[in-house]
Design a protein around this motif. Structure first.
Motif, PDB file in Angstrom:
ATOM      1  N   ARG A  71      18.924  27.288  41.300  1.00  0.00           N
ATOM      2  CA  ARG A  71      18.296  25.955  41.346  1.00  0.00           C
ATOM      3  C   ARG A  71      19.237  24.918  41.962  1.00  0.00           C
ATOM      4  O   ARG A  71      18.802  23.958  42.578  1.00  0.00           O
ATOM      5  N   HIS A  72      20.532  25.141  41.787  1.00  0.00           N
ATOM      6  CA  HIS A  72      21.525  24.160  42.257  1.00  0.00           C
ATOM      7  C   HIS A  72      22.296  24.637  43.481  1.00  0.00           C
ATOM      8  O   HIS A  72      23.393  24.141  43.757  1.00  0.00           O
ATOM      9  N   HIS A  73      21.741  25.599  44.217  1.00  0.00           N
ATOM     10  CA  HIS A  73      22.289  26.031  45.516  1.00  0.00           C
ATOM     11  C   HIS A  73      23.661  26.696  45.405  1.00  0.00           C
ATOM     12  O   HIS A  73      24.499  26.578  46.297  1.00  0.00           O
ATOM     13  N   VAL A  74      23.893  27.372  44.280  1.00  0.00           N
ATOM     14  CA  VAL A  74      25.170  28.037  44.043  1.00  0.00           C
ATOM     15  C   VAL A  74      24.953  29.552  44.061  1.00  0.00           C
ATOM     16  O   VAL A  74      24.119  30.073  43.319  1.00  0.00           O
ATOM     17  N   ALA A  75      25.690  30.241  44.914  1.00  0.00           N
ATOM     18  CA  ALA A  75      25.701  31.706  44.936  1.00  0.00           C
ATOM     19  C   ALA A  75      26.961  32.179  44.215  1.00  0.00           C
ATOM     20  O   ALA A  75      27.981  31.491  44.236  1.00  0.00           O
ATOM     21  N   LEU A  76      26.881  33.340  43.587  1.00  0.00           N
ATOM     22  CA  LEU A  76      28.033  33.902  42.884  1.00  0.00           C
ATOM     23  C   LEU A  76      28.192  35.369  43.230  1.00  0.00           C
ATOM     24  O   LEU A  76      27.207  36.108  43.289  1.00  0.00           O
ATOM     25  N   TRP A  77      29.436  35.757  43.418  1.00  0.00           N
ATOM     26  CA  TRP A  77      29.770  37.162  43.606  1.00  0.00           C
ATOM     27  C   TRP A  77      31.239  37.303  43.253  1.00  0.00           C
ATOM     28  O   TRP A  77      31.797  36.446  42.576  1.00  0.00           O
ATOM     29  N   ASP A  78      31.872  38.377  43.703  1.00  0.00           N
ATOM     30  CA  ASP A  78      33.276  38.618  43.395  1.00  0.00           C
ATOM     31  C   ASP A  78      34.006  39.122  44.626  1.00  0.00           C
ATOM     32  O   ASP A  78      33.413  39.742  45.508  1.00  0.00           O
ATOM     33  N   VAL A  79      35.289  38.854  44.661  1.00  0.00           N
ATOM     34  CA  VAL A  79      36.143  39.286  45.761  1.00  0.00           C
ATOM     35  C   VAL A  79      36.248  40.811  45.791  1.00  0.00           C
ATOM     36  O   VAL A  79      36.191  41.424  46.853  1.00  0.00           O
ATOM     37  N   VAL A  80      36.376  41.428  44.637  1.00  0.00           N
ATOM     38  CA  VAL A  80      36.676  42.850  44.536  1.00  0.00           C
ATOM     39  C   VAL A  80      35.399  43.679  44.391  1.00  0.00           C
ATOM     40  O   VAL A  80      34.576  43.421  43.515  1.00  0.00           O
ATOM     41  N   GLY A  81      35.281  44.702  45.237  1.00  0.00           N
ATOM     42  CA  GLY A  81      34.167  45.638  45.151  1.00  0.00           C
ATOM     43  C   GLY A  81      34.495  46.830  44.281  1.00  0.00           C
ATOM     44  O   GLY A  81      33.633  47.363  43.592  1.00  0.00           O
ATOM     45  N   SER A  82      35.741  47.256  44.299  1.00  0.00           N
ATOM     46  CA  SER A  82      36.217  48.298  43.387  1.00  0.00           C
ATOM     47  C   SER A  82      37.732  48.156  43.272  1.00  0.00           C
ATOM     48  O   SER A  82      38.391  47.619  44.163  1.00  0.00           O
ATOM     49  N   CYS A  83      38.240  48.646  42.143  1.00  0.00           N
ATOM     50  CA  CYS A  83      39.682  48.571  41.901  1.00  0.00           C
ATOM     51  C   CYS A  83      40.013  49.440  40.704  1.00  0.00           C
ATOM     52  O   CYS A  83      39.132  49.949  40.013  1.00  0.00           O
ATOM     53  N   THR A  84      41.299  49.553  40.452  1.00  0.00           N
ATOM     54  CA  THR A  84      41.788  50.132  39.212  1.00  0.00           C
ATOM     55  C   THR A  84      42.195  48.948  38.344  1.00  0.00           C
ATOM     56  O   THR A  84      42.876  48.035  38.817  1.00  0.00           O
ATOM     57  N   ILE A  85      41.726  48.943  37.091  1.00  0.00           N
ATOM     58  CA  ILE A  85      41.953  47.786  36.224  1.00  0.00           C
ATOM     59  C   ILE A  85      42.028  48.233  34.771  1.00  0.00           C
ATOM     60  O   ILE A  85      41.415  49.230  34.390  1.00  0.00           O
ATOM     61  N   GLU A  86      42.769  47.482  33.968  1.00  0.00           N
ATOM     62  CA  GLU A  86      42.809  47.682  32.512  1.00  0.00           C
ATOM     63  C   GLU A  86      41.908  46.636  31.883  1.00  0.00           C
ATOM     64  O   GLU A  86      42.203  45.434  31.956  1.00  0.00           O
ATOM     65  N   GLY A  87      40.806  47.044  31.281  1.00  0.00           N
ATOM     66  CA  GLY A  87      39.893  46.113  30.616  1.00  0.00           C
ATOM     67  C   GLY A  87      39.426  45.029  31.568  1.00  0.00           C
ATOM     68  O   GLY A  87      38.828  45.315  32.597  1.00  0.00           O
ATOM     69  N   ALA A  88      39.743  43.778  31.223  1.00  0.00           N
ATOM     70  CA  ALA A  88      39.359  42.640  32.052  1.00  0.00           C
ATOM     71  C   ALA A  88      40.582  41.918  32.617  1.00  0.00           C
ATOM     72  O   ALA A  88      40.476  40.795  33.099  1.00  0.00           O
ATOM     73  N   SER A  89      41.736  42.559  32.590  1.00  0.00           N
ATOM     74  CA  SER A  89      42.992  41.920  32.971  1.00  0.00           C
ATOM     75  C   SER A  89      43.174  41.852  34.491  1.00  0.00           C
ATOM     76  O   SER A  89      43.473  42.859  35.135  1.00  0.00           O
TER      77      SER A  89
END
Length: 172
Positions: A71-89
């Motif tokens: 509604r407010h013209h904001v798109a959201l996504w993320d820089v990373v498509g895949s990675c190795t990560i611990e939890g949400a760190s």
């Protein structure tokens, strides 16, 4: 300690044909991957910040939050498509394969990119900024791990996102 494992990005971007600003995080948290919506951890302040910027209440559910952004013209996504990560760190992220942000914004009205947090900014500058070719700016993380920023301070810090989304020149 969470186990380090390869994670594929499976949360669909939030997008609308009239989006003017793209907000990029690093990689969806386990809570976001489970809910299928960005920033779904109950203590993440992204949605309260976005709602406050546009004078609304946080809808608290995935469909309502998607509609708020659209509604407010904001798109959201993320820089990373895949990675190795611990939890949400974010600090544990390794083996990054970036999302194709250049293709995502091609042919859209998106004119600015906002990066949530220092890791998103660093990875964007390293892997994507030159190819995307849009003005961008880093913003403080809305994660509960960034406890030194209170909600009112985050809202003010993110004010340029609202300016870009509404077409105001204040966000430069």
């Amino acid at each position: 300690m969470a186990e380090r494992r390869e994670v594929l990005h499976r949360v669909e971007p939030i997008w609308a044909p009239d989006a003017r600003v793209l907000v990029l995080g690093t990689m969806p948290s386990p809570a976001s991957r489970e809910a299928g919506v960005p920033y779904a951890h109950p203590h993440n302040r992204f949605w309260p910040v976005l709602a406050a910027l546009f004078g609304e209440k946080d809808p608290k559910d995935g469909p309502g939050r998607r509609a708020l952004a659209q509604r407010h013209h904001v798109a959201l996504w993320d820089v990373v498509g895949s990675c190795t990560i611990e939890g949400a760190s974010d600090a544990s992220i390794r083996d990054v394969v970036p999302n194709d942000i250049a293709a995502f914004v091609e042919g859209t009205d998106i004119a600015h990119v906002a990066l949530t947090g220092s890791t998103a900014l660093r990875l964007y500058e390293r892997d994507l900024a030159e190819r995307v070719g849009l003005p961008y700016r880093g913003f403080p993380s809305t994660s509960p791990a960034n406890a030194r920023w209170r909600l009112p301070e985050l809202v003010e810090a993110y004010r340029p996102v609202a300016d870009w989304a509404t077409g105001s020149s204040n966000g430069q």
